[in-house]
Design an enzyme around this catalytic site. Structure first.
Site, PDB file in Angstrom:
ATOM      1  N   ASP A  67      16.905   3.471  -0.876  1.00 12.19           N
ATOM      2  CA  ASP A  67      17.580   4.357   0.073  1.00 12.19           C
ATOM      3  C   ASP A  67      18.575   3.576   0.924  1.00 12.19           C
ATOM      4  OD1 ASP A  67      15.623   2.935   1.439  1.00 12.19           O
ATOM      5  OD2 ASP A  67      14.500   4.691   2.064  1.00 12.19           O
ATOM      6  N   ASP A 136       5.070   9.983   8.596  1.00 13.34           N
ATOM      7  CA  ASP A 136       5.042  11.413   8.255  1.00 13.34           C
ATOM      8  C   ASP A 136       4.886  11.638   6.742  1.00 13.34           C
ATOM      9  OD1 ASP A 136       7.523  10.650   7.289  1.00 13.34           O
ATOM     10  OD2 ASP A 136       8.678  12.032   8.559  1.00 13.34           O
ATOM     11  N   GLU A 143      11.888  13.069   3.340  1.00 11.15           N
ATOM     12  CA  GLU A 143      11.162  13.573   4.499  1.00 11.15           C
ATOM     13  C   GLU A 143      10.349  14.817   4.111  1.00 11.15           C
ATOM     14  OE1 GLU A 143      10.935  11.776   6.980  1.00 11.15           O
ATOM     15  OE2 GLU A 143      12.819  11.249   7.969  1.00 11.15           O
TER      16      GLU A 143
HETATM   17  C1  GLP Z   1      11.680   3.624   6.267  1.00  8.84           C
HETATM   18  C2  GLP Z   1      12.078   3.426   4.806  1.00  8.84           C
HETATM   19  C3  GLP Z   1      10.897   3.612   3.883  1.00  8.84           C
HETATM   20  C4  GLP Z   1       9.723   2.819   4.407  1.00  8.84           C
HETATM   21  C5  GLP Z   1       9.314   3.331   5.758  1.00  8.84           C
HETATM   22  C6  GLP Z   1       8.117   2.611   6.336  1.00  8.84           C
HETATM   23  O1  GLP Z   1      11.767   4.914   6.690  1.00  8.84           O
HETATM   24  N1  GLP Z   1      13.120   4.288   4.390  1.00  8.84           N
HETATM   25  O2  GLP Z   1      11.257   3.201   2.565  1.00  8.84           O
HETATM   26  O3  GLP Z   1       8.635   2.913   3.507  1.00  8.84           O
HETATM   27  O4  GLP Z   1      10.418   3.132   6.625  1.00  8.84           O
HETATM   28  O5  GLP Z   1       8.515   1.394   6.881  1.00  8.84           O
HETATM   29  P1  GLP Z   1       7.538   0.254   7.311  1.00  8.84           P
HETATM   30  O6  GLP Z   1       7.050  -0.354   6.045  1.00  8.84           O
HETATM   31  O7  GLP Z   1       8.384  -0.695   8.100  1.00  8.84           O
HETATM   32  O8  GLP Z   1       6.449   0.881   8.098  1.00  8.84           O
END
Ligand code: GLP
Length: 261
Positions: A67, A136, A143
């Site tokens: 992403d 979430d 989302e």
């Molecule tokens: C972001 C990314 C996701 C990721 C999520 C959780 O929103 N787009 O790909 O999995 O954060 O991040 P973290 O691993 O820092 O908790």
């Protein structure tokens, strides 16, 4: 879905690195799906150490990121293409140009998303997709409410995700972009092996819905219940709301080590 509950992030990083190392031995030109965020860092740290030690090589491999934020300048440190370079790509021996990401600065966004899907298909599809999970239940930036059949497209970030990610933008939620490009849920489901990592109590509710809830667009990661080879690597805190945690522990302990994940 295989659920593995491990003592800490180092153990998670090591087990995932074993799976990636054995994939690269079988298939040196494997295609990896790369996620940003804090969850995969233990995997990247372990892979960078093994690459330095000469026990793993990415020289023939390629990668596709999950992403990207829309509109962040090319040199912005939080642009995911730059984050993945810093956290992983620059620390191992990928060939120049071997790692690709969706273009969050494209003028024609639908066509950039279609090109990204085409490039992944052209590369033969993703062999192993690394994933984190949002509080979430989002994967990539899919989302809640995302179509379970979605492919790479533009999405609007939820307020909660922007609050969660404000820590990377000097705690200023208004500096977090409102839109992103993300591989869709069907894109992620096309990967041959999916390895999702979650640690900490903040992820426990999302992990519960991912593994034991109803498959629903409300908790997008729950689509992985339909994946034929999904592995979920957790610490005890992230596993704390799992009804069948004892069963998952027993099952993994009884598994012969040579089987891997
Ligand atoms: C972001 C990314 C996701 C990721 C999520 C959780 O929103 N787009 O790909 O999995 O954060 O991040 P973290 O691993 O820092 O908790």
């Amino acid at each position: 879905m295989e659920i593995v509950i491990l003592p800490d992030s180092d153990a998670i990083g090591s087990l995932a690195a074993d799976a990636i190392g054995s994939l690269l031995q079988r298939k040196p030109d494997a295609v990896l799906g790369l996620a940003t965020g804090s969850s995969p860092l233990a995997i990247y740290n372990e892979l960078a150490a093994r690459c330095d030690a000469g026990s793993v090589s990415f020289a023939k491999a390629s990668g596709f990121t999950l992403d990207e934020y829309v509109g962040l300048a090319a040199d912005h440190p939080e642009r995911y293409r730059n984050v993945i370079d810093t956290d992983f790509v620059s620390r191992v021996d990928f060939a120049p140009g071997a790692v690709h990401g969706p273009d969050g600065l494209a003028e024609d966004i639908p066509s950039a998303c279609a090109s990204y899907e085409a490039a992944m298909a052209e590369a033969g599809g993703v062999d192993l997709q690394i994933l984190g999970i949002g509080t979430d239940g989002h994967i990539g930036f899919n989302e809640p409410g995302s179509s379970l059949a979605s492919r790479t497209r533009i999405k609007t970030l939820t307020r909660q995700t922007r609050i969660d990610n404000a820590r990377f933008f000097d705690d200023n939620v208004d500096a977090v972009p409102t839109h992103c490009l993300t591989q869709g849920l069907a894109t992620i489901m096309s990967a041959r092996h999916v390895v999702l990592v979650a640690t900490g109590t903040g992820k426990a509710e999302a992990v519960h819905h991912l593994a034991e809830g109803a498959v629903s667009a409300l908790w997008p990661a729950s689509i992985l219940q339909h994946h034929p080879h999904a592995t979920v690597l957790l610490d005890s805190a992230a596993a704390s709301r799992l009804q069948l945690a004892d069963y998952y522990r027993e099952t993994y302990q009884a598994k012969p080590a040579w089987q891997g994940i």
